[in-house]
Design a protein around this motif. Structure first.
Motif, PDB file in Angstrom:
ATOM      1  N   ALA A   1      14.217  21.389  32.869  1.00 16.13           N
ATOM      2  CA  ALA A   1      13.915  22.751  33.309  1.00 16.13           C
ATOM      3  C   ALA A   1      14.678  23.077  34.589  1.00 16.13           C
ATOM      4  O   ALA A   1      14.946  22.200  35.410  1.00 16.13           O
ATOM      5  CB  ALA A   1      12.413  22.894  33.555  1.00 16.13           C
ATOM      6  N   ARG A   2      15.039  24.366  34.735  1.00 16.55           N
ATOM      7  CA  ARG A   2      15.689  24.803  35.964  1.00 16.55           C
ATOM      8  C   ARG A   2      14.680  24.725  37.111  1.00 16.55           C
ATOM      9  O   ARG A   2      13.531  25.099  36.960  1.00 16.55           O
ATOM     10  CB  ARG A   2      16.186  26.240  35.802  1.00 16.55           C
ATOM     11  CG  ARG A   2      16.938  26.765  37.023  1.00 16.55           C
ATOM     12  CD  ARG A   2      17.293  28.231  36.828  1.00 16.55           C
ATOM     13  NE  ARG A   2      16.137  29.099  36.965  1.00 16.55           N
ATOM     14  CZ  ARG A   2      15.690  29.556  38.144  1.00 16.55           C
ATOM     15  NH1 ARG A   2      16.288  29.203  39.272  1.00 16.55           N
ATOM     16  NH2 ARG A   2      14.644  30.358  38.193  1.00 16.55           N
ATOM     17  N   GLN A   3      15.138  24.235  38.251  1.00 18.22           N
ATOM     18  CA  GLN A   3      14.237  24.133  39.391  1.00 18.22           C
ATOM     19  C   GLN A   3      13.890  25.529  39.918  1.00 18.22           C
ATOM     20  O   GLN A   3      14.745  26.386  40.078  1.00 18.22           O
ATOM     21  CB  GLN A   3      14.865  23.304  40.504  1.00 18.22           C
ATOM     22  CG  GLN A   3      13.909  23.042  41.655  1.00 18.22           C
ATOM     23  CD  GLN A   3      14.509  22.155  42.722  1.00 18.22           C
ATOM     24  OE1 GLN A   3      15.326  22.601  43.522  1.00 18.22           O
ATOM     25  NE2 GLN A   3      14.114  20.886  42.729  1.00 18.22           N
ATOM     26  N   THR A   4      12.613  25.744  40.174  1.00 21.19           N
ATOM     27  CA  THR A   4      12.118  27.005  40.707  1.00 21.19           C
ATOM     28  C   THR A   4      11.889  26.850  42.209  1.00 21.19           C
ATOM     29  O   THR A   4      11.217  25.905  42.648  1.00 21.19           O
ATOM     30  CB  THR A   4      10.802  27.405  40.014  1.00 21.19           C
ATOM     31  OG1 THR A   4      11.026  27.507  38.605  1.00 21.19           O
ATOM     32  CG2 THR A   4      10.301  28.739  40.546  1.00 21.19           C
TER      33      THR A   4
ATOM     34  N   ASP B   1      12.977  32.124  44.090  1.00 23.38           N
ATOM     35  CA  ASP B   1      12.341  32.737  42.930  1.00 23.38           C
ATOM     36  C   ASP B   1      11.019  33.390  43.298  1.00 23.38           C
ATOM     37  O   ASP B   1      10.591  34.347  42.649  1.00 23.38           O
ATOM     38  CB  ASP B   1      12.088  31.672  41.858  1.00 23.38           C
ATOM     39  CG  ASP B   1      13.374  31.049  41.350  1.00 23.38           C
ATOM     40  OD1 ASP B   1      14.101  31.736  40.616  1.00 23.38           O
ATOM     41  OD2 ASP B   1      13.655  29.892  41.712  1.00 23.38           O
TER      42      ASP B   1
END
Length: 327
Positions: A17-20, A88
Motif C-alpha cells: 500500500a502507498r504510505q499515507t 494526505d
C-alpha cells in the motif's frame, strides 16, 4: 499477539500500500489525550502492516508547545508551504484552554492545504479554526460542547452537530478523546478495510481505557436502528436529547422506539439513557479529579439534588461517598 493477528498481518501482503502521511498541528494547550488517541491508532496500524502511515507534528513557530496536561512537546517542523507537500491529512489539535484565535497566516496555510486536496481534521475545538477559514461551509462537523455556540455563530453555512465525531467526505472532526479514537478508526477503515480496524481494536483493548464509557447492556443481538440510537445517546450525555429526537433520528415513532428498547434490552429508553449518564458519572468520580459539580454538568443533570437522588437510587449511596469508597 502475533498469532492472534496473523490474518491482519498477512492481508493484502502481495500488494504494497502507498504510505499515507498524517500531520498534526499542535496548538497551545491542545488536548494530549485526543492527540494520542489518533497517534496511537496510526502507530498500531503500522505494527500490523508496517509502513502504512507516517506522522509529523507541526507548530506555528519553532517554540515548544504545552499540552493541556502540562507536558511540553517540541514539534518536528513549522507549518508552511514545504510542510504541506505530500500530506494526505492535516489534523488541527485544539483543547479546552486553546484560545479561539486564528491569524491570517494560519488561515492561509489551512486554505492552502484544502487547495492541495489534503483532508482536514479537527480535534476538540480544532473545528473552529477550520470554520473561521471557511473550510467547513456545507459540511457537518463535531466540536466540544464548550465551543459549539462559537462555531455555530461563526460558520453559518456549517451544520454543527452534538455528535462525538463526524466524517463528512474529506473533513474529519471529533469533540473528545473517545471520538478521536473512533474517528481515526473510521478513517483507517476507509483506506484499508475492516480487517485492519479489528486488528487495531484487538491490540489496544480499550475496554480498560479511561476514555471508554461503561456499556450498561450488552450490544449483542441489538438491531441496527437501536445501535444507532444508543450511539447517539453515548455521544450526548452532557446535553441529553429528547426521546422524540432519538426516535426521529432512527426513523421510528416514539412508540416504536420504546417497543424496540423493551423487546431487545428489557428497559424503556429513558431508563437506559439515565443508566448511561449515571455510570459515566461514576467513572468520572472514580478516575478523574473533577468536582462533583463538574461531573453532574458533564453528565447532563440539572441540579446537585437531582444528581444525588438518581445516583443514590442506582448505586445505593450518595455520589459524595464515591471517592471514599474507592480509596
Amino acid at each position: 499477539m502475533q498469532g492472534k493477528n496473523l490474518r491482519f498481518l498477512q492481508a493484502d501482503k502481495a500488494v504494497p500500500a502507498r504510505q499515507t502521511r498524517a500531520g498534526f498541528l499542535l496548538l497551545e494547550h491542545f488536548s494530549l489525550p485526543a492527540f494520542t488517541q489518533v497517534l496511537d491508532t496510526l502507530v498500531t496500524a503500522n505494527l500490523l502492516r508496517p509502513g502504512l502511515f507516517s506522522t509529523t507534528t507541526f507548530g506555528l513557530d519553532g517554540a515548544e508547545i504545552v499540552s493541556d496536561l502540562g507536558l511540553v512537546i517540541r514539534p518536528d517542523a513549522v507549518l508552511g508551504p514545504d510542510a504541506l507537500k505530500g500530506l494526505d491529512l492535516l489534523v488541527i489539535c485544539g483543547g479546552y484552554r486553546t484560545e479561539l484565535n486564528a491569524d491570517e497566516e494560519l488561515i492561509a496555510w489551512l486554505r492552502g492545504a484544502a487547495a492541495r486536496g489534503i483532508s482536514l481534521a479537527g480535534l476538540w475545538n480544532g473545528s473552529w479554526f477550520l470554520g473561521v477559514a471557511g473550510l467547513l461551509d456545507g459540511y457537518r462537523c463535531a466540536i466540544h460542547p464548550e465551543h459549539r455556540p462559537a462555531l455555530a455563530e461563526l460558520a453559518k453555512a456549517t451544520q454543527v452537530t452534538s455528535e462525538a465525531l463526524v466524517i463528512d467526505n474529506d473533513r474529519l472532526t471529533a469533540s473528545s478523546p473517545a471520538g478521536a479514537f473512533q474517528m481515526a478508526l473510521s478513517w483507517i477503515g476507509g483506506l484499508h478495510g475492516k480487517a485492519l480496524v479489528e486488528g487495531i481494536e484487538d491490540i489496544l483493548s480499550f475496554e480498560e481505557s479511561r476514555y471508554r464509557r461503561v456499556k450498561v447492556s450488552p450490544m449483542v443481538c441489538v438491531s441496527a436502528p437501536l445501535r444507532e440510537v444508543i450511539a447517539l445517546m453515548e455521544a450526548n450525555l452532557e446535553e441529553p436529547l429528547e426521546i422524540d429526537e432519538l426516535a426521529l433520528y432512527a426513523g421510528r415513532s416514539r412508540r416504536q422506539l420504546e417497543r424496540l428498547f423493551k423487546e431487545q434490552l428489557g428497559t424503556p429508553p429513558q431508563r437506559y439513557y439515565l443508566e448511561l449518564r449515571i455510570t459515566e458519572a461514576r467513572r468520572l468520580l472514580q478516575h478523574t479529579e473533577l468536582s462533583q459539580t463538574e461531573v453532574l454538568v458533564a453528565c447532563g443533570f440539572v441540579s446537585p439534588s437531582h444528581f444525588s437522588k438518581c445516583y443514590s437510587a442506582y448505586f445505593g449511596y450518595r455520589p459524595s461517598m464515591e471517592r471514599r469508597r474507592v480509596r
